[in-house]
Design a protein around this motif. Structure first.
Motif, PDB file in Angstrom:
ATOM      1  N   LEU A 184       0.832  -1.210   0.059  1.00 38.62           N
ATOM      2  CA  LEU A 184       0.239  -0.031   0.049  1.00 38.62           C
ATOM      3  C   LEU A 184       0.927   1.269  -0.035  1.00 38.62           C
ATOM      4  O   LEU A 184       1.735   1.547   0.813  1.00 38.62           O
ATOM      5  CB  LEU A 184      -0.902   0.002   1.140  1.00 38.62           C
ATOM      6  N   PRO A 185       0.754   2.112  -1.035  1.00 37.51           N
ATOM      7  CA  PRO A 185       1.503   3.458  -0.958  1.00 37.51           C
ATOM      8  C   PRO A 185       0.917   4.286  -0.251  1.00 37.51           C
ATOM      9  O   PRO A 185      -0.356   4.331   0.265  1.00 37.51           O
ATOM     10  CB  PRO A 185       1.395   3.533  -2.428  1.00 37.51           C
ATOM     11  N   ALA A 186       1.562   5.419   0.238  1.00 39.23           N
ATOM     12  CA  ALA A 186       0.943   6.194   1.432  1.00 39.23           C
ATOM     13  C   ALA A 186       0.205   7.335   0.580  1.00 39.23           C
ATOM     14  O   ALA A 186      -0.657   7.783   1.331  1.00 39.23           O
ATOM     15  CB  ALA A 186       2.390   6.866   1.913  1.00 39.23           C
ATOM     16  N   GLN A 187       0.512   7.503  -0.808  1.00 43.13           N
ATOM     17  CA  GLN A 187      -0.556   8.715  -1.378  1.00 43.13           C
ATOM     18  C   GLN A 187      -0.614   7.995  -2.800  1.00 43.13           C
ATOM     19  O   GLN A 187       0.334   7.674  -3.419  1.00 43.13           O
ATOM     20  CB  GLN A 187       0.050   9.887  -1.428  1.00 43.13           C
ATOM     21  N   VAL A 188      -1.945   8.121  -3.475  1.00 42.89           N
ATOM     22  CA  VAL A 188      -2.043   7.914  -4.945  1.00 42.89           C
ATOM     23  C   VAL A 188      -2.832   9.107  -5.322  1.00 42.89           C
ATOM     24  O   VAL A 188      -3.980   9.262  -4.893  1.00 42.89           O
ATOM     25  CB  VAL A 188      -2.874   6.546  -5.156  1.00 42.89           C
TER      26      VAL A 188
END
Length: 329
Positions: A184-188
């Motif tokens: 899971l990336p921190a921001q998309v």
């Protein structure tokens, strides 16, 4: 010496002896001749015929030449008639000298006759026929060998296409979609991952639910994203090989239908071969939500979107999926 016994008659022979034929009275030359034309009128044969004209007289014949006189034979006298010819005396043959015989030279077997090459049925001969004697090619003529048409390369290419093309067509999506890993990336884009206790607890519940429903999954993931405008997205899923992505996508929407009171699901074109996506409109906490799931041969990703349309929700899920799921190195 006793006299011979009388001869026994043969079967079918008469017992009485056959009498001998009568002897002639005298020699034929002393018997009176019989005239066969006695009593027949032969007087009208010399009369001229009244119907035919008289024949012209024949020309005189040429006299034959007198043969020349022959000389008397001066050779030996002829043998008397009735005597047998006497064979000449045999000439004595010289004695044969016996000695060592020379060995005879063995004769070589006859050379085999050249046989014409066999021709295939319905095909052309390998060598062109010989030209007749005295034939000359026209001026400017250049002989060109005729190539035989081979059909086996086409058959080989067709076999390779069937044996290698079909597995490559169906195996390429599998090789590009499995194996993969999730993070899971921190921001998309404008979405940020929420790290508060409530969001973390919600993500843990979704992850445990995915593990319970897909117990063959290699890894699971879940997270809650939100924007500054109040939009919220909950995404969850797992990684692992799947034999039928289309049926798994329909099964995932059916599993979430009762929880979110989903309407009829609609199919969304992803533009990726082997990836299937379904979206449906439902309700959660008194508000409308859109639930979309995307499944391929290596992973499944599901998102619950608020305050977005079906088209925007499907596009946002593809963006999140591209950032979360990556090929395994």
């Amino acid at each position: 010496m006793p006299p011979p016994l009388p001869r026994r008659p043969v079967w079918g022979e008469s017992a009485e002896p056959t009498p001998p034929p009568p002897l002639p009275v005298g020699p034929p030359e002393h018997q009176t001749p019989v005239d066969p034309w006695a009593g027949v009128d032969t007087g009208g044969w010399d009369l001229p015929s009244a119907e035919l004209p008289p024949l012209p007289p024949l020309p005189p014949t040429m006299p034959h030449p007198t043969p020349p006189a022959t000389r008397q034979w001066s050779g030996p006298p002829a043998p008397p008639v009735g005597s047998h010819p006497v064979s000449p005396a045999a000439v004595p043959r010289p004695p044969q000298v016996t000695g060592p015989r020379m060995p005879t030279r063995p004769t070589s077997p006859p050379a085999p006759q050249p046989t014409a090459p066999k021709q295939r049925r319905g095909g052309r001969s390998a060598t062109p026929p010989a030209a007749p004697p005295g034939w000359q090619a026209p001026k400017g003529y250049v002989p060109v060998p005729v190539r035989r048409r081979r059909r086996w390369p086409w058959l080989l290419l067709l076999t390779l296409a069937c044996c290698c093309g079909c597995p490559a067509y169906y195996g390429f999506p599998i090789s590009t979609q499995y194996p993969v890993q999730a993070a899971l990336p921190a921001q998309v884009d404008d979405l940020k991952l929420r790290q508060d206790s409530r969001s973390t607890e919600t993500a843990r519940q979704f992850e445990n639910e995915v593990r319970r429903e897909h117990w063959l999954a290699e890894s699971t993931f879940a997270g809650v994203y939100s924007t500054s405008g109040g939009k919220q997205v909950t995404v969850f899923g797992d990684t692992g090989f799947r034999f039928s992505p289309e049926s798994d996508a329909e099964a995932e929407i059916s599993r979430l239908t009762e929880r979110y009171a989903l309407d009829a699901a609609e199919s969304v074109d992803t533009g990726v071969r082997g990836r299937h996506e379904r979206c449906a409109v439902g309700r959660s906490d008194g508000g409308d939500v859109v639930v979309c799931t995307s499944v391929d041969y290596g992973s499944i990703a599901t998102g619950v979107f608020t305050r977005l349309s079906v088209t925007d929700s499907a596009a946002l899920l593809n963006t999140l999926r591209a950032q979360i799921i990556q090929p395994k190195s």
